[in-house]
Structure formats: structure tokens, C-alpha cells
Write a protein that holds these residues in place. Structure first.
Motif, mmCIF file in Angstrom:
data_model
loop_
_atom_site.group_PDB
_atom_site.id
_atom_site.type_symbol
_atom_site.label_atom_id
_atom_site.label_comp_id
_atom_site.label_asym_id
_atom_site.label_seq_id
_atom_site.Cartn_x
_atom_site.Cartn_y
_atom_site.Cartn_z
ATOM 1 N N ASN A 9 -0.650 2.586 47.732
ATOM 2 C CA ASN A 9 -1.970 2.077 48.138
ATOM 3 C C ASN A 9 -1.916 0.601 48.500
ATOM 4 O O ASN A 9 -2.537 0.165 49.474
ATOM 5 C CB ASN A 9 -3.003 2.317 47.035
ATOM 6 N N TYR A 10 -1.192 -0.185 47.727
ATOM 7 C CA TYR A 10 -1.045 -1.611 48.042
ATOM 8 C C TYR A 10 -0.339 -1.796 49.389
ATOM 9 O O TYR A 10 -0.780 -2.594 50.223
ATOM 10 C CB TYR A 10 -0.267 -2.347 46.957
ATOM 11 N N LEU A 11 0.741 -1.070 49.600
ATOM 12 C CA LEU A 11 1.476 -1.199 50.854
ATOM 13 C C LEU A 11 0.623 -0.779 52.045
ATOM 14 O O LEU A 11 0.619 -1.450 53.085
ATOM 15 C CB LEU A 11 2.773 -0.380 50.794
ATOM 16 N N GLU A 12 -0.116 0.302 51.891
ATOM 17 C CA GLU A 12 -1.011 0.754 52.962
ATOM 18 C C GLU A 12 -2.083 -0.305 53.242
ATOM 19 O O GLU A 12 -2.391 -0.599 54.404
ATOM 20 C CB GLU A 12 -1.663 2.083 52.571
ATOM 21 N N THR A 13 -2.620 -0.902 52.203
ATOM 22 C CA THR A 13 -3.643 -1.942 52.373
ATOM 23 C C THR A 13 -3.062 -3.159 53.083
ATOM 24 O O THR A 13 -3.708 -3.735 53.971
ATOM 25 C CB THR A 13 -4.236 -2.334 51.008
ATOM 26 N N ILE A 14 -1.850 -3.554 52.733
ATOM 27 C CA ILE A 14 -1.201 -4.679 53.412
ATOM 28 C C ILE A 14 -1.033 -4.359 54.896
ATOM 29 O O ILE A 14 -1.307 -5.200 55.759
ATOM 30 C CB ILE A 14 0.152 -5.021 52.752
ATOM 31 N N LEU A 15 -0.607 -3.141 55.204
ATOM 32 C CA LEU A 15 -0.452 -2.728 56.598
ATOM 33 C C LEU A 15 -1.787 -2.810 57.343
ATOM 34 O O LEU A 15 -1.865 -3.397 58.431
ATOM 35 C CB LEU A 15 0.096 -1.298 56.666
ATOM 36 N N ILE A 16 -2.835 -2.252 56.769
ATOM 37 C CA ILE A 16 -4.151 -2.238 57.405
ATOM 38 C C ILE A 16 -4.673 -3.658 57.597
ATOM 39 O O ILE A 16 -5.178 -4.005 58.677
ATOM 40 C CB ILE A 16 -5.135 -1.381 56.593
ATOM 41 N N LEU A 17 -4.551 -4.485 56.574
ATOM 42 C CA LEU A 17 -4.997 -5.878 56.692
ATOM 43 C C LEU A 17 -4.196 -6.610 57.769
ATOM 44 O O LEU A 17 -4.744 -7.420 58.509
ATOM 45 C CB LEU A 17 -4.884 -6.598 55.352
ATOM 46 N N GLY A 18 -2.912 -6.321 57.840
ATOM 47 C CA GLY A 18 -2.063 -6.940 58.851
ATOM 48 C C GLY A 18 -2.444 -6.540 60.269
ATOM 49 O O GLY A 18 -2.209 -7.293 61.215
ATOM 50 N N LEU A 19 -3.034 -5.368 60.425
ATOM 51 C CA LEU A 19 -3.518 -4.943 61.735
ATOM 52 C C LEU A 19 -4.786 -5.702 62.126
ATOM 53 O O LEU A 19 -5.065 -5.891 63.305
ATOM 54 C CB LEU A 19 -3.798 -3.432 61.740
ATOM 55 N N ARG A 20 -5.537 -6.138 61.127
ATOM 56 C CA ARG A 20 -6.806 -6.844 61.366
ATOM 57 C C ARG A 20 -6.656 -8.354 61.444
ATOM 58 O O ARG A 20 -7.438 -9.015 62.113
ATOM 59 C CB ARG A 20 -7.787 -6.546 60.223
ATOM 60 N N HIS A 21 -5.700 -8.898 60.704
ATOM 61 C CA HIS A 21 -5.561 -10.347 60.568
ATOM 62 C C HIS A 21 -4.106 -10.759 60.779
ATOM 63 O O HIS A 21 -3.198 -10.020 60.407
ATOM 64 C CB HIS A 21 -6.006 -10.808 59.175
ATOM 65 N N PRO A 22 -3.891 -11.957 61.302
ATOM 66 C CA PRO A 22 -2.508 -12.393 61.532
ATOM 67 C C PRO A 22 -1.732 -12.646 60.239
ATOM 68 O O PRO A 22 -0.509 -12.569 60.228
ATOM 69 C CB PRO A 22 -2.667 -13.680 62.341
ATOM 70 N N THR A 64 8.494 -5.518 54.177
ATOM 71 C CA THR A 64 9.897 -5.382 54.562
ATOM 72 C C THR A 64 10.025 -4.058 55.307
ATOM 73 O O THR A 64 9.057 -3.296 55.425
ATOM 74 C CB THR A 64 10.818 -5.365 53.329
ATOM 75 N N GLU A 65 11.197 -3.762 55.785
ATOM 76 C CA GLU A 65 11.415 -2.500 56.495
ATOM 77 C C GLU A 65 11.054 -1.306 55.601
ATOM 78 O O GLU A 65 10.360 -0.388 56.041
ATOM 79 C CB GLU A 65 12.870 -2.400 56.959
ATOM 80 N N SER A 66 11.494 -1.339 54.351
ATOM 81 C CA SER A 66 11.189 -0.214 53.449
ATOM 82 C C SER A 66 9.698 -0.145 53.139
ATOM 83 O O SER A 66 9.113 0.940 53.087
ATOM 84 C CB SER A 66 12.000 -0.316 52.157
ATOM 85 N N GLY A 67 9.067 -1.305 52.950
ATOM 86 C CA GLY A 67 7.632 -1.332 52.684
ATOM 87 C C GLY A 67 6.827 -0.834 53.863
ATOM 88 O O GLY A 67 5.853 -0.098 53.714
ATOM 89 N N ARG A 68 7.230 -1.234 55.077
ATOM 90 C CA ARG A 68 6.534 -0.791 56.286
ATOM 91 C C ARG A 68 6.673 0.718 56.467
ATOM 92 O O ARG A 68 5.717 1.399 56.836
ATOM 93 C CB ARG A 68 7.063 -1.526 57.518
ATOM 94 N N LEU A 69 7.846 1.253 56.210
ATOM 95 C CA LEU A 69 8.062 2.694 56.353
ATOM 96 C C LEU A 69 7.134 3.472 55.422
ATOM 97 O O LEU A 69 6.490 4.445 55.839
ATOM 98 C CB LEU A 69 9.532 3.048 56.069
ATOM 99 N N ILE A 70 7.045 3.050 54.180
ATOM 100 C CA ILE A 70 6.163 3.709 53.217
ATOM 101 C C ILE A 70 4.704 3.566 53.653
ATOM 102 O O ILE A 70 3.954 4.546 53.683
ATOM 103 C CB ILE A 70 6.370 3.146 51.796
ATOM 104 N N ALA A 71 4.312 2.354 54.009
ATOM 105 C CA ALA A 71 2.920 2.096 54.399
ATOM 106 C C ALA A 71 2.524 2.911 55.623
ATOM 107 O O ALA A 71 1.437 3.510 55.663
ATOM 108 C CB ALA A 71 2.726 0.605 54.667
#
Length: 129
Positions: A9-22, A64-71
């Protein structure tokens, strides 16, 4: 690699926030998830230690690459399952909540079968199959 649902859930949230904000910071995650700053700090430390995120000296978090893959895996599951449930007639709010639970427990095999079915159905609807 299997990690805890909360970490997903944290990784997914980081991904989503990263899509919205730089830039993504712990406070952004705490606000988005409605969690306390100390809870998020502990989680970020764990994700750093497991190699799923990096944090620069200014506190900006990147996957990271592993975090992005999971997210990306979790986010894809969430989007597809949620939209599929809505199409089946489930209220959008209920569908989003159910998808959030389902995305963590469904096997790759079952998800791939559902994804294939949905893609085939859309292709047939467009007259492409």
C-alpha cells in the motif's frame, strides 16, 4: 518477492503521488493515507532497508526498480479489478474498497486470467477479436 500488504500500500501510494507531483515526501504519504507522520517514518525506514525506496537529503522519496515493480503491479490490479467490478454493477466506492483488498491476495495466475478475459471482452466489443 512477497512483501506485507501494508508495504504494498505504501509503495502504491508513492507511485500514485509521484504521478501527481514531481516530488514525494513522507508528509505527502501521511496526508494521502491519513496516517500519522511517525507511522509513515517507520514504514519509510523499513522500505529503505528492504531496498524498495530511496530518500535524498531533502526527504524526497523515489521508488527503486524493485519498489516500482511492486507498486505498478498493485496499481494495475487495483485499476483493473475496480473498473471490472463497476462494470459488473458494483457501486464505484464499494468496488474501489473491494479492489484494494483483492489486489493483495489474488494470485498472479488468477489476475492474469481475469485480465485476459477483460481484454478479450473489450476487443470483442470493439469488433477487434
Amino acid at each position: 518477492m512477497k512483501i506485507q500488504e501494508s508495504a504494498e500500500n505504501y509503495l502504491e501510494t508513492i507511485l500514485i503521488l509521484g504521478l501527481r507531483h514531481p516530488q514525494v515526501r513522507s508528509i505527502d504519504i501521511a496526508t494521502e493515507m491519513n496516517f500519522s507522520k511517525p507511522s509513515v517514518s517507520v514504514a519509510m525506514k523499513n522500505l529503505r532497508n528492504s531496498g524498495h525506496i530511496q530518500m535524498d537529503k531533502d526527504g524526497h522519496i523515489t521508488l527503486t526498480e524493485s519498489g516500482r515493480l511492486i507498486a505498478e503491479t498493485i496499481y494495475e490490479r487495483h485499476r483493473l479489478l475496480s473498473s471490472w467490478l463497476v462494470e459488473l454493477g458494483v457501486d464505484p466506492q464499494v468496488a474501489a474498497e473491494d479492489a484494494c483488498r483483492m489486489e493483495h491476495v489474488i494470485s498472479a495466475e488468477s489476475f492474469d486470467a481475469i485480465k485476459h478475459h477483460v481484454e478479450l471482452r473489450y476487443a470483442q466489443a470493439k469488433g477487434e477479436a
